[in-house]
Scaffold this active site. Structure first.
Site, mmCIF file in Angstrom:
data_model
loop_
_atom_site.group_PDB
_atom_site.id
_atom_site.type_symbol
_atom_site.label_atom_id
_atom_site.label_comp_id
_atom_site.label_asym_id
_atom_site.label_seq_id
_atom_site.Cartn_x
_atom_site.Cartn_y
_atom_site.Cartn_z
ATOM 1 N N GLU A 21 0.818 -1.211 0.000
ATOM 2 C CA GLU A 21 0.000 0.000 0.000
ATOM 3 C C GLU A 21 0.854 1.266 0.000
ATOM 4 O OE1 GLU A 21 -4.133 -0.769 2.206
ATOM 5 O OE2 GLU A 21 -2.401 -1.121 3.516
ATOM 6 N N TYR A 53 -18.296 24.800 -2.425
ATOM 7 C CA TYR A 53 -17.958 23.371 -2.476
ATOM 8 C C TYR A 53 -16.882 23.068 -3.502
ATOM 9 C CZ TYR A 53 -21.900 23.795 -5.743
ATOM 10 O OH TYR A 53 -22.763 24.214 -6.715
ATOM 11 N N VAL A 72 -6.865 5.519 7.758
ATOM 12 C CA VAL A 72 -7.968 6.379 7.340
ATOM 13 C C VAL A 72 -8.442 7.231 8.514
ATOM 14 C CG1 VAL A 72 -8.749 4.978 5.397
ATOM 15 C CG2 VAL A 72 -9.681 4.535 7.659
ATOM 16 N N GLU A 73 -8.294 6.741 9.726
ATOM 17 C CA GLU A 73 -8.675 7.511 10.911
ATOM 18 C C GLU A 73 -7.890 8.819 10.983
ATOM 19 O OE1 GLU A 73 -9.565 3.186 11.861
ATOM 20 O OE2 GLU A 73 -7.959 4.260 10.839
ATOM 21 N N LYS A 98 -12.375 3.356 1.644
ATOM 22 C CA LYS A 98 -11.432 2.780 0.692
ATOM 23 C C LYS A 98 -12.179 1.687 -0.084
ATOM 24 C CE LYS A 98 -7.295 1.606 2.106
ATOM 25 N NZ LYS A 98 -6.176 1.077 2.907
#
Length: 117
Positions: A21, A53, A72-73, A98
């Site tokens: 990764e 946006y 991801v946290e 993901k």
């Protein structure tokens, strides 16, 4: 409460804890709701009074595209900090996923809510 949303923003980045990764860009997907009082923008037709946006999306694309998070946290917390500090969003709900990261699952990830409504 008014909300501005971005649904399904996909960005390529380095994300993950495994060796492979760290070498291959993966897609992360953002679904985002942000509290914003839309009345001043609606009354004046002035984009400066709106939560833009497009600008939010451009900032997240740049930030995430250049990042290399393990979790991801951690990425979710960094996104929340940018939105609250730079765009003065008082409250947000973020789903960061993901796609295809786990066999048999459409996507995995985290959902966070920050700020006050």
């Amino acid at each position: 409460m008014d909300k501005v949303f971005i649904d399904g923003l996909e960005i390529e980045t380095i994300i993950g804890i495994y060796d492979w990764e760290r070498e291959v860009k993966q897609i992360v997907r953002i679904d985002l709701e942000m509290a914003w009082d839309n009345r001043p923008a609606a009354a004046s037709e002035n984009i400066e009074k709106a939560l833009n946006y497009k600008e939010v999306s451009k900032r997240l694309i740049q930030f995430i595209g250049d990042s290399e998070f393990l979790l991801v946290e951690t990425m979710a917390e960094a996104i929340a900090e940018i939105l609250m500090d730079e765009f003065h969003v008082p409250w947000l709900s973020l789903r960061l996923s993901k796609p295809g990261a786990v066999r048999g699952a459409k996507a995995v990830g985290v959902m966070i809510e920050r700020g006050s409504r």
